[in-house]
Design a protein around this motif. Structure first.
Motif, PDB file in Angstrom:
ATOM      1  N   THR A  97       0.866  -1.542   0.252  1.00 22.28           N
ATOM      2  CA  THR A  97      -0.148  -0.412  -0.104  1.00 22.28           C
ATOM      3  C   THR A  97       1.176   1.268   0.096  1.00 22.28           C
ATOM      4  O   THR A  97       0.582   2.297  -0.634  1.00 22.28           O
ATOM      5  N   THR A 125      -0.834  -4.778   3.592  1.00 22.45           N
ATOM      6  CA  THR A 125      -1.197  -4.307   3.162  1.00 22.45           C
ATOM      7  C   THR A 125      -1.456  -2.972   3.763  1.00 22.45           C
ATOM      8  O   THR A 125      -2.174  -2.031   3.775  1.00 22.45           O
ATOM      9  N   GLU A 132      -1.424   5.886   6.748  1.00 26.31           N
ATOM     10  CA  GLU A 132      -1.938   6.292   5.989  1.00 26.31           C
ATOM     11  C   GLU A 132      -1.516   8.249   5.921  1.00 26.31           C
ATOM     12  O   GLU A 132      -1.306   8.864   5.223  1.00 26.31           O
ATOM     13  N   ARG A 146      -7.572  -2.345   0.071  1.00 24.90           N
ATOM     14  CA  ARG A 146      -5.724  -2.568  -0.261  1.00 24.90           C
ATOM     15  C   ARG A 146      -5.908  -3.933  -0.725  1.00 24.90           C
ATOM     16  O   ARG A 146      -4.186  -4.068  -1.581  1.00 24.90           O
ATOM     17  N   ARG A 149      -5.226  -3.343  -5.071  1.00 26.44           N
ATOM     18  CA  ARG A 149      -4.184  -3.076  -4.964  1.00 26.44           C
ATOM     19  C   ARG A 149      -2.907  -3.646  -5.391  1.00 26.44           C
ATOM     20  O   ARG A 149      -1.676  -3.538  -6.292  1.00 26.44           O
TER      21      ARG A 149
END
Lengths: 441, 441
Positions: A97, A125, A132, A146, A149
């Motif tokens: 991530t 992830t 964040e 997540r 991705r």
């Protein structure tokens, strides 16, 4: 040769028990001092363990005030340990991530060169709330996003590792030809999350791909593991639960067209080993007495994405209704679920739950004699619950030393563990093939 | 103590001369083998050099087919070298354009812990065309935009390194207090390019900030260096040019309110050392004979952002009109400018220019006896052109060995170079203060 156990050392602060760092058996070396980790790696290698593993969280978090985790950074620490070890596998956590796939693919390929093929990547992830904000996001990406991705990330990094044929570096001095450009491919990935042209800027490494580990056991996590992982770390509190997980995951591996042996299941095992049952129990009580309520509450809260448990009574039995539904948890769904199952099956008080989690955060914990520990490991291994274990010594290095001196010889006598290192790469040790390049075979 | 030279080893493939890798004096060790770098580091440390340095490019590029560069990754390689060295500084290149500031700040802090305070960061904005396509960009960000991001990037990473007070880790076992939360600060950066809350997830390292290096000498680059750099690597073809650059940069440092001694100027020096002038010239000719026209053309083209030089006649004198205006070059403006100045002052043919650049890509090159080399270094050092040198041996390790055995003793006899390591951190060796935390002093 008979099937044998795969044993990994989960390196973690001064031990996995929340109170370990304060215990007289714990070393006083600073946790930013590389010598602490060099000593653990040397000991694990003396004990012939398959590998060692570093977890990671991309923020300080609220739990460290009263209980440290490993404060160094996995990729650089593994690189340093590659220089002071020769055999042991080196597994590091890194996030799909919050890293660029090109940078991650490159650093792991470099580690694989530095270690001559001993590297594993634990794919995460990043579920901890607050991470964040260190990467420009106001809110944590939802669980499903997540993973979306992460799936694309894997296609990119695996593709990048494939961009160099093994004979791309010709190094022909007389002809003046260093590379063979036709043996290096562009990737030209253009997807929803990433556009990466490639090729990678480093030749193919001894294992080509690091061994791929995964530790999330949510539904998305298991789907991801079945697709990509070659080994999983998992928290399983008891034998029946572990057997059900093992069966389910191997079945999913089969369903995506892979062989079950291509994914090893390694549950965590945190064992207090002592000469007698009584001594082991005593050690565990000493450790429990060194924990802090607020650390336990902060860790529990983190698992449930920040839910506040501090107003619940400490000494009344909990019910499942006291906990948020794990399906709605956007942080670590599978870790939340372990707690829910514990509460459902055992009805502990909040205080008892926190003590239970203080042992090794919900992993399988044991206190007993070397024979008892070896027996339990053998039972799990021979009854469809584990291909080996992720060893989580409550205090390190002291309880790792006891395990190696007392339990390993029993496992060896029973033919369950190696008596010398044989294979060169971590893949070979795990019985995994070296991946072919998708471009060059 | 008298002012003394600072000498850095620029580690680069099998040597800085484009033909080095093919020369009989070059080793046959694979360039992905860590032993090659361990041997160079051990030799540099035996020679008492201040530091070693790894450059970096985030793509394969067109120049490697006939001449290798270092294929490993700087951060992981420095971590590995930290374990096999004790004194020498370790400087790695990393990009402000293609890394997350949180990840970069953290990995360099970790390196500083692993090495006990020997780390430097060479800050680059990544000028090579094509790199952008590995990171999701269709076009390379323009020169000015890369620098705008770089300025903000520096505020973020310096801020992150300041988030932990030196006493934040209390590690008080009896009180059960591991961290002091009030001694760890959030950063709360919200700027045009980055939003980073912090704190960093690693305690303050021995140097707090790695020593900051910079190598771009464009106008933006010099402005950036004056603001942030503590040492610069620079390509200066001759004494007068080097003196002008030195004077100008120290003046700019003064103008932003810093002391001139807080930024060291280290021009590149690529010296072929031999017993006689004649032997040195012979070695240089051997090396030049091993270069490939197409490598030289590809490297020249890369400096000018992809301009095609292959249609120019090889053996007619060049004029400045044959070259693009460096002011418009969005790649490496200062490296393009070095070429323009060379053509203006010497009117070489294209073939002569390529040979000249094959020596060390436009850096100061010399071929001579140990006395001649030492004399030149002394002249630059004592006449306002250099605070030391970035040593770029044409063949490594062979010509590094000769330099250490033959030139270093002369510099020591003249009182220009240390005879033993004294200081513990790279900052101390450079006479630089350890930065105070902006939050805690």
């Amino acid at each position: 040769m008979n099937r044998q156990l795969h044993l990994n050392l989960f390196v973690f602060g001064r031990g996995h028990h929340e109170g370990a760092w304060r215990h007289p058996l714990a070393p006083s070396t600073s946790l930013t001092d590389v010598e602490h980790y060099q000593a653990l790696a040397a000991m694990a290698e003396k004990g012939l363990l398959d590998s060692l593993f570093l977890a990671d969280v991309l923020a300080v978090g609220d739990t460290q005030g009263h209980s440290p985790i490993t404060p160094l950074e996995p990729i650089t620490l593994l690189a340093a340990l590659s220089a002071t070890t020769r055999h042991i596998g080196l597994i590091g956590t890194a996030s799909t991530t919050y890293m660029e796939p090109f940078n991650l693919a490159r650093q792991f390929a470099a580690l694989d060169h530095l270690s001559r093929g001993r590297i594993g990547w634990n794919i995460v992830t990043s579920w901890v709330n607050g991470v964040e904000a260190n990467f420009g996001h106001d809110h944590q990406p939802p669980h499903a996003e997540r993973y979306a991705r992460a799936f694309e990330f894997m296609e990119v990094v695996k593709g990048l590792w494939d961009t160099w044929a093994d004979d791309a570096v010709l190094d022909d001095r007389s002809a003046g030809q260093y590379l063979q450009p036709e043996r290096i491919a562009a990737l030209n990935h253009r997807g929803a999350h990433f556009q990466v042209r490639g090729p990678l800027n480093i030749p193919a490494s001894p294992q080509r791909h690091p061994v791929l580990f995964q530790a999330g056991s949510s539904a998305d996590g298991q789907r991801f593991a079945a697709q990509y992982a070659e080994a999983v770390f998992t928290a399983q509190p008891d034998l029946p639960t572990a057997q059900a997980f093992y069966r389910s995951l191997k079945q999913q591996v089969h369903e995506v067209g892979r062989q079950p042996h291509e994914l090893l299941v390694l549950p965590g095992l945190s064992a207090v080993v002592a000469e007698s049952d009584q001594q082991a129990g005593q050690l565990l009580e000493e450790l429990n007495a060194l924990t802090a309520l607020e650390t336990g509450l902060a860790r529990l809260s983190a698992r449930f994405g920040g839910h506040d448990f501090s107003r619940l009574p400490l000494d009344l039995p909990l019910s499942v209704d006291d906990l948020p539904n794990p399906d709605g948890v956007q942080a670590a769904q599978s870790r939340a679920r372990v707690v829910v199952e514990l509460v459902r099956s055992q009805r502990p008080t909040l205080r008892q739950l926190l003590t239970r989690l203080a042992g090794a955060r919900g992993h399988y914990t044991l206190a007993g004699t070397p024979e008892q520990i070896a027996d339990a490991m053998q039972t799990w291994f021979q009854n469809g619950a584990a291909d080996g274990f992720n060893l989580m010594p409550p205090i390190m290095p002291a309880m790792l030393a006891t395990f190696i001196d007392e339990v390993i010889p029993l496992l060896q006598q029973r033919g369950l563990f190696r008596t010398a290192y044989q294979q060169h790469t971590l893949r070979q040790r795990y019985g995994l093939a070296r991946p072919a390049s998708r471009f060059f075979g």
